[in-house]
Structures are given as structure tokens and as C-alpha cells.
Motif scaffolding. Structure first.
Motif, mmCIF file in Angstrom:
data_model
loop_
_atom_site.group_PDB
_atom_site.id
_atom_site.type_symbol
_atom_site.label_atom_id
_atom_site.label_comp_id
_atom_site.label_asym_id
_atom_site.label_seq_id
_atom_site.Cartn_x
_atom_site.Cartn_y
_atom_site.Cartn_z
ATOM 1 N N ILE A 77 0.797 -1.306 0.090
ATOM 2 C CA ILE A 77 -0.084 -0.067 -0.020
ATOM 3 C C ILE A 77 0.769 1.176 -0.066
ATOM 4 C CG2 ILE A 77 -1.601 1.384 1.250
ATOM 5 C CD1 ILE A 77 -2.784 -1.210 -0.161
ATOM 6 N N ALA A 78 2.059 1.260 0.687
ATOM 7 C CA ALA A 78 2.796 2.478 0.910
ATOM 8 C C ALA A 78 3.827 2.667 -0.171
ATOM 9 C CB ALA A 78 3.592 2.429 2.412
ATOM 10 N N ARG A 79 4.319 1.510 -0.759
ATOM 11 C CA ARG A 79 5.519 1.888 -1.416
ATOM 12 C C ARG A 79 5.470 1.306 -2.956
ATOM 13 N NH1 ARG A 79 6.321 4.477 2.138
ATOM 14 N NH2 ARG A 79 7.989 4.310 3.775
ATOM 15 N N THR A 80 4.190 0.898 -3.422
ATOM 16 C CA THR A 80 4.173 0.378 -4.780
ATOM 17 C C THR A 80 2.851 1.317 -5.469
ATOM 18 O OG1 THR A 80 2.197 -1.105 -4.306
ATOM 19 C CG2 THR A 80 4.452 -1.921 -3.893
ATOM 20 N N GLY A 81 2.799 1.058 -6.638
ATOM 21 C CA GLY A 81 1.730 1.820 -7.373
ATOM 22 C C GLY A 81 0.402 1.166 -7.554
ATOM 23 N N LYS A 85 -6.112 2.143 -3.321
ATOM 24 C CA LYS A 85 -5.382 1.604 -2.161
ATOM 25 C C LYS A 85 -6.585 1.467 -0.947
ATOM 26 C CE LYS A 85 -0.686 2.730 -3.466
ATOM 27 N NZ LYS A 85 0.635 3.695 -3.077
ATOM 28 N N GLY A 86 -7.293 2.623 -1.138
ATOM 29 C CA GLY A 86 -8.367 2.638 0.026
ATOM 30 C C GLY A 86 -9.176 1.487 0.039
ATOM 31 N N VAL A 87 -9.670 0.813 -1.077
ATOM 32 C CA VAL A 87 -10.577 -0.426 -1.114
ATOM 33 C C VAL A 87 -9.668 -1.689 -0.597
ATOM 34 C CG1 VAL A 87 -11.606 -1.788 -2.633
ATOM 35 C CG2 VAL A 87 -11.843 0.532 -2.896
ATOM 36 N N TRP A 88 -8.440 -1.724 -1.115
ATOM 37 C CA TRP A 88 -7.788 -2.718 -0.379
ATOM 38 C C TRP A 88 -7.304 -2.581 0.882
ATOM 39 C CZ3 TRP A 88 -7.422 -6.330 -3.726
ATOM 40 C CH2 TRP A 88 -7.164 -6.161 -5.140
ATOM 41 N N SER A 89 -7.148 -1.473 1.581
ATOM 42 C CA SER A 89 -6.976 -1.300 2.905
ATOM 43 C C SER A 89 -8.334 -1.737 3.721
ATOM 44 C CB SER A 89 -6.591 0.201 3.265
ATOM 45 O OG SER A 89 -5.258 0.590 2.808
ATOM 46 N N PHE A 90 -9.368 -1.350 3.165
ATOM 47 C CA PHE A 90 -10.742 -1.492 4.003
ATOM 48 C C PHE A 90 -10.932 -3.052 3.816
ATOM 49 C CE2 PHE A 90 -15.273 -2.573 3.087
ATOM 50 C CZ PHE A 90 -15.563 -2.137 4.531
ATOM 51 N N LEU A 91 -10.559 -3.671 2.965
ATOM 52 C CA LEU A 91 -10.932 -5.312 2.721
ATOM 53 C C LEU A 91 -9.824 -6.053 3.849
ATOM 54 C CD1 LEU A 91 -11.075 -6.132 -1.012
ATOM 55 C CD2 LEU A 91 -12.786 -6.126 0.824
ATOM 56 N N PHE A 92 -8.639 -5.566 4.034
ATOM 57 C CA PHE A 92 -7.706 -5.862 4.916
ATOM 58 C C PHE A 92 -8.137 -5.937 6.486
ATOM 59 C CE2 PHE A 92 -4.225 -4.829 1.568
ATOM 60 C CZ PHE A 92 -4.536 -5.888 1.133
ATOM 61 N N VAL A 93 -8.866 -4.761 6.802
ATOM 62 C CA VAL A 93 -9.284 -4.463 8.160
ATOM 63 C C VAL A 93 -10.829 -5.149 8.524
ATOM 64 C CG1 VAL A 93 -7.758 -2.544 8.356
ATOM 65 C CG2 VAL A 93 -10.224 -2.154 7.748
ATOM 66 N N VAL A 285 -4.762 -12.094 -0.397
ATOM 67 C CA VAL A 285 -5.354 -11.786 1.041
ATOM 68 C C VAL A 285 -6.848 -11.549 0.995
ATOM 69 C CG1 VAL A 285 -5.132 -10.531 2.909
ATOM 70 C CG2 VAL A 285 -3.094 -11.413 1.500
ATOM 71 N N SER A 286 -7.359 -10.557 -0.141
ATOM 72 C CA SER A 286 -8.633 -10.054 -0.037
ATOM 73 C C SER A 286 -9.715 -11.302 -0.438
ATOM 74 C CB SER A 286 -8.797 -9.132 -1.029
ATOM 75 O OG SER A 286 -8.220 -7.992 -0.823
ATOM 76 N N VAL A 287 -9.238 -12.177 -1.275
ATOM 77 C CA VAL A 287 -10.286 -13.445 -1.235
ATOM 78 C C VAL A 287 -10.416 -14.069 -0.014
ATOM 79 C CG1 VAL A 287 -10.289 -15.660 -2.333
ATOM 80 C CG2 VAL A 287 -9.795 -13.457 -3.691
ATOM 81 N N CYS A 288 -9.229 -14.399 0.744
ATOM 82 C CA CYS A 288 -9.100 -14.916 1.794
ATOM 83 C C CYS A 288 -9.985 -14.301 3.098
ATOM 84 C CB CYS A 288 -7.775 -15.441 2.463
ATOM 85 S SG CYS A 288 -6.745 -16.480 1.563
ATOM 86 N N VAL A 289 -9.795 -12.841 3.023
ATOM 87 C CA VAL A 289 -10.952 -12.331 3.909
ATOM 88 C C VAL A 289 -12.286 -12.400 3.845
ATOM 89 C CG1 VAL A 289 -11.308 -9.954 4.757
ATOM 90 C CG2 VAL A 289 -9.001 -10.520 4.591
ATOM 91 N N VAL A 290 -12.704 -12.380 2.271
ATOM 92 C CA VAL A 290 -13.926 -12.168 1.880
ATOM 93 C C VAL A 290 -14.675 -13.671 1.995
ATOM 94 C CG1 VAL A 290 -15.519 -11.822 -0.069
ATOM 95 C CG2 VAL A 290 -13.678 -10.146 0.405
ATOM 96 N N LEU A 291 -13.994 -14.677 1.563
ATOM 97 C CA LEU A 291 -14.312 -15.875 1.736
ATOM 98 C C LEU A 291 -15.347 -16.439 3.012
ATOM 99 C CD1 LEU A 291 -11.968 -18.564 -0.040
ATOM 100 C CD2 LEU A 291 -14.307 -18.033 -0.622
ATOM 101 N N PRO A 292 -14.769 -16.070 4.348
ATOM 102 C CA PRO A 292 -15.532 -16.383 5.548
ATOM 103 C C PRO A 292 -16.934 -15.690 5.295
ATOM 104 C CG PRO A 292 -13.387 -16.261 5.957
ATOM 105 C CD PRO A 292 -13.383 -15.638 4.530
ATOM 106 N N ILE A 293 -16.775 -14.400 5.063
ATOM 107 C CA ILE A 293 -18.058 -13.497 5.073
ATOM 108 C C ILE A 293 -18.952 -14.043 4.241
ATOM 109 C CG2 ILE A 293 -18.838 -11.287 4.634
ATOM 110 C CD1 ILE A 293 -16.223 -10.254 5.459
ATOM 111 N N VAL A 294 -18.541 -14.600 2.904
ATOM 112 C CA VAL A 294 -19.436 -15.161 1.956
ATOM 113 C C VAL A 294 -20.219 -16.311 2.454
ATOM 114 C CG1 VAL A 294 -19.512 -16.153 -0.445
ATOM 115 C CG2 VAL A 294 -18.173 -13.891 -0.043
#
Length: 529
Positions: A77-81, A85-93, A285-294
């Protein structure tokens, strides 16, 4: 002038007494409850030593994985292009917004004997045991580490790296000579925070531990199942030791750290390979986060997984018939009460410790942050022993108080650090101009710290909605929060109803976080204007 000084001292003394009654006295009472208990027999028993080794092995393994994963994601999030980034960060938390016990249940739904992915992919093995607890603990803890590491990267200065590039210093040498020294001290805090979070959690191991018992589960079973408060107190004391050691070492580390500020932000150059790897990691990582919610959503609307997959609303109706609606109201009332009272107390306390200097201020600061070292289970048990028979026992008030103390330290430190960044001469200037301290607080300091106040409210609310630790010992039928229904439904093999409760808690917390985000955006626009 003297009267104002006496008033400030009086408020400090009042807060010190409050923390003593709300934290120190209950812990002392818990220690006294061990009188008559054969402590030696408990500490040398095979069950205890096995649970202790299990807790340490799971915690160490999970901490390494969690911190490593969080660091990699924060770097992406901090060092790549990468975009969005806001969407990714939201999914991670997102995993932070549901109880830890829900993560264990999600693993059962996905990888249990009749799990969704088990049946779909024909997987073998069992999710129960060491690795199941590790996976669940990582899911539960890495969002906390991600936020902390992302904050570390956000305030790193790019100037040393630009100088190194001009001098022709290699990237590897830059990493060892610049990055690692910068990360060393703050990463100690991250490691201790994650370690403490995992070793004191009983939600994940309760769901997927099976025969793999950890100390928090052992304590929970002894107190809730056997009403053995003496043995529970001994285990609570043992759980307090690693958390307190981590707290002391972290406090020493923070005291020796040097504060800094960003001179120049990083300029991110184009690099397709780097960004491609970052996108891949974020997506996985986002898929792994979303799978339990699904999976929770799937279970909520099927009759009986995997026997009858027909769509139904009966699970919601059954949960509501078992008072889920009333328990949800309890949770919201508790969360609002903790948030409102917590913000006021944390704001006042941080002002007194950060903007005034006296021996009382240092004592108050120590008492404010010491709750970081007290696991929720330990705090809940100490409250049972100390407050039983009082007028607040068995009411929402004691649940508000225990959650306030359980989650107090982090919001307090948010505001404490914010006060440290504001002009320290405001009160002196106000005194010269005849402006009272209260007017400076209300008209100057509060407007400048609105964003932090919003974050404090959010932290108190979200954690109070989803906690299952301290409240599990203190709630009664009339005051039970909705999060405890997950444990009840799981024990009755009603996973569909438990999934609905998890979705319910997640929805409330997402709405709250969304509202806070909109409010902070409005504040930032007002500042720019």
C-alpha cells in the motif's frame, strides 16, 4: 490561579481513584481469591502444562506469520503503485469488525468435514487443532498489525533514500542500513501487540481447537462450566504475566524512541513487476478475507448446510425468536455508552497527562495505559469477584464499565499523541490574555482534534460490539450482548443462526466505520477550505 491549580489536581486525583476502583482493586480481589487454592497442583498438572505449551506454540507461530503478512501488505500500500489503495486497506481490516470466534466458525464452514471448500475441492485432513488455531489467529490479528505497520511506513522520510541513490548505494544496503534501523523500534510494539492479542484470545481456539486446548479456553471452561473461580484466577494470573512483560518492554521501547516527522514523502516510480506482485498479494489476501464472510451469508439463507441447500429466511426468524433483536439492542446500547463515556474520560485524562506536568500526571498516565496488559478474560473474572453483590452487578452499567476499561488504553494513547503534536503554549497565551483553560479546550483544542475524537469513538464502538471476552463472565439474560449468541448457537449446532449474528455485527460495524469515514472526509474538506 491557586484555585485553578487545586481544581486540576482534584480532577487528577478523582481519575486516579476511578482507575483504582475500575482496574487495580478488582485485580487485587482476584489475587486474593486464590487463597485456599492449591496453586502448585494447578501449575504442575499435565493439563495446565499442555495448555501452556499449546498457547505459546500457537502464539509464536501466529505472531510471526501475522506480522510478516501485515508488513508485506503495508509495503504494497505504501511503496507500490497499486490503485484503489483505500479499497484494499478496507478489505484488509474487515476481519477486525467481527468477533474472533466468528473467524473460527468461518474456518469450520469452509474447511470442516462438510465445509464448502472441503466438498468443492475434495480436500482431506482436518481444520481442528494446531494449524486451524494458527490460521484463525492470523485472520483475527493481522489487520491490527497491518494498521500499525502502515502507520509506520506513512511517517517514514524519503530523504535518506534519495541521498543513498545519489551516492550509488545498492537497494540491499539501503534496506539494511536505513529501513531496518527505522523499523526496529516500532516493530517491537507491533510484535508485542499481536502476541498479546493472540495469547489471550479464546474465541478461535474454542471453535477450531478441538482437543488442542489453550490457556484462555481452559480458563473459560473452568469459570463458566465449573464455576471454579480459584483455578480460573490462577490461570488468569499466568495469562497476565506475558501480557504484562510485553507491556513493560513496549513501554521502555517507546520511552527511548525518538519522535520524528515527515520531511519528504516517497515518490513511487513505475515498476510493472513490483506492482504486479503487489496486486497478486493484495488479491489473494482479499479473497481469503472475503471467503468467510461469503460463507456466513450462504449459511444464513440455507435451511441446513449441507443437507438442505434450499433458500430460506427461517434462520433469521429463529435467531429473532431467541431474542437476537433484544440482544442486538443491548450491544448497541453498550457500544454507545462505552463510546460516549470513553471519549469524554479518555479526552480529559489525555489532556491532563499531556498538557499538564506533575507527579500526579505521570501516575495517571501509567494507570491509563496499564489496561493494555490486562486480557479481557482476566478483567471480566476480576469484575465478577469484586463487583458481585453491588448495585451495578447484572446491569448494563457493569458491561459498559468493563468494556470501557478493556479498550481504554488505545483511544487514550491516540488523543495523548495528538495533544503532543498541538502547540504547547496555547494555555500560557490564554492565561496572558485572560482566556480560561476550558474555553481554550472547547474553542481551540477540540476543533483541532475532531478527527482523533471520531477515531476514538469508532474504536470504542466497534470493539464493544464484537467483544466476547470480559462480557462472557458478566452478562445475564437481560443484558446479554448479541456477540455471545455465536457461542450459544455453535454449542447447539445452529451454525446458520450463528452466521446470521456474525453478519449482523459486521453490518453494524461497517455502517459505523463508513459514517466515521464520511465525517473525517468532511472535516478534511473544511480544513482545506
Amino acid at each position: 490561579m491557586k484555585s485553578k491549580s487545586k481544581a486540576m489536581s482534584g480532577v487528577k486525583l478523582l481519575l486516579i481513584v476511578f482507575f483504582a476502583v475500575a482496574v487495580l482493586f478488582p485485580l487485587i480481589r482476584m489475587f486474593f481469591s486464590m487463597a485456599g487454592t492449591d496453586i502448585g497442583a494447578i501449575l504442575t498438572s499435565d493439563n495446565f502444562n499442555t495448555a501452556l505449551l499449546n498457547s505459546l506454540s500457537v502464539t509464536l507461530t501466529s505472531t510471526v506469520i501475522s506480522v510478516g503478512l501485515a508488513t508485506a501488505l503495508a509495503w504494497c500500500i505504501a511503496r507500490t503503485g497499486v490503485r484503489l489503495k483505500g479499497v484494499w486497506s478496507f478489505l484488509f481490516v474487515l476481519p477486525m469488525l467481527i468477533p474472533s470466534i466468528s473467524h473460527g466458525m468461518g474456518l469450520i464452514v469452509l474447511f470442516g468435514a462438510n465445509g464448502v471448500l472441503t466438498n468443492l475441492l475434495g480436500l482431506g485432513g482436518s481444520i481442528y487443532g494446531f494449524w486451524g488455531v494458527v490460521v484463525g489467529s492470523v485472520m483475527y490479528s493481522f489487520p491490527v498489525a497491518f494498521l500499525m505497520v502502515a502507520d509506520i511506513f506513512r511517517y517514514e522520510d524519503s530523504t535518506p533514500y534519495e541521498a543513498a541513490n545519489v551516492l550509488g548505494i545498492s537497494k540491499v544496503r539501503q534496506f539494511t542500513a536505513i529501513t531496518l534501523p527505522y523499523l526496529r523500534r516500532p516493530m517491537i510494539s507491533v510484535i508485542f501487540a499481536v502476541f498479546t492479542l493472540i495469547i489471550t484470545d479464546y474465541g478461535v481456539p474454542l471453535m477450531v481447537g478441538g482437543q488442542f486446548t489453550t490457556l484462555p479456553v481452559m480458563m473459560y471452561q473452568d469459570v463458566i462450566g465449573l464455576l471454579d473461580f480459584g483455578k480460573g484466577s490462577v490461570i488468569g494470573l499466568v495469562l497476565l504475566v506475558p501480557a504484562f512483560i510485553a507491556f513493560v518492554l513496549d513501554l521502555i521501547n517507546q520511552d527511548k524512541g525518538n519522535s520524528g516527522f515527515v520531511v519528504r514523502p516517497f515518490t513511487i516510480a513505475k515498476n510493472r513487476l513490483r506492482d504486479g506482485v503487489a496486486y497478486l498479494l493484495c488479491a489473494v489476501v482479499s479473497v481469503c478475507v472475503v471467503l468467510p464472510i461469503v460463507s456466513f451469508a450462504l449459511l444464513t439463507f440455507v435451511k441446513k448446510y449441507p443437507i438442505d441447500m434450499s433458500v430460506t429466511m427461517n434462520n433469521i426468524a429463529r435467531a429473532m425468536d431467541m431474542n437476537a433483536g433484544q440482544f442486538l439492542i443491548n450491544s448497541i446500547l453498550i457500544a454507545i455508552g462505552v463510546s460516549v463515556v470513553g471519549v469524554v474520560v479518555a479526552y480529559a485524562t489525555s489532556y491532563l497527562t499531556a498538557r499538564t506536568h506533575s507527579p500526579q500526571s505521570r501516575v495517571l498516565h501509567l494507570m491509563s495505559v496499564i489496561t493494555l496488559a490486562i486480557p479481557g478474560l482476566v478483567l471480566g473474572l476480576s469484575y465478577v469477584l469484586f463487583f458481585k453483590g453491588t448495585m451495578i452487578y447484572g446491569t448494563l452499567a457493569i458491561l459498559i464499565l468493563v468494556n470501557l476499561m478493556h479498550f481504554f488504553a488505545s483511544p487514550y494513547l491516540m488523543m495523548y499523541n495528538t495533544f503532543g503534536k498541538l502547540n504547547g503554549n496555547l494555555e500560557a497565551v490564554g492565561q496572558t490574555l485572560g482566556i480560561s483553560r476550558m474555553r481554550i479546550i472547547l474553542n481551540v483544542l477540540v476543533p483541532q482534534s475532531k478527527s482523533t475524537i471520531a477515531e476514538m469513538f469508532s474504536y470504542f464502538f466497534v470493539n464493544s460490539m464484537m467483544t466476547i471476552s470480559a462480557v462472557s463472565f458478566l452478562s445475564v439474560q437481560a443484558t446479554q450482548p448479541v456477540s455471545l449468541m455465536i457461542t450459544m448457537f455453535e454449542a447447539q449446532m445452529m451454525l446458520e443462526c450463528a452466521a446470521f449474528v456474525s453478519i449482523l455485527i459486521l453490518t453494524i460495524n461497517v455502517l459505523l466505520k463508513g459514517g466515521i469515514a464520511l465525517y473525517k472526509r468532511k472535516i478534511s474538506k473544511e480544513v482545506v477550505a
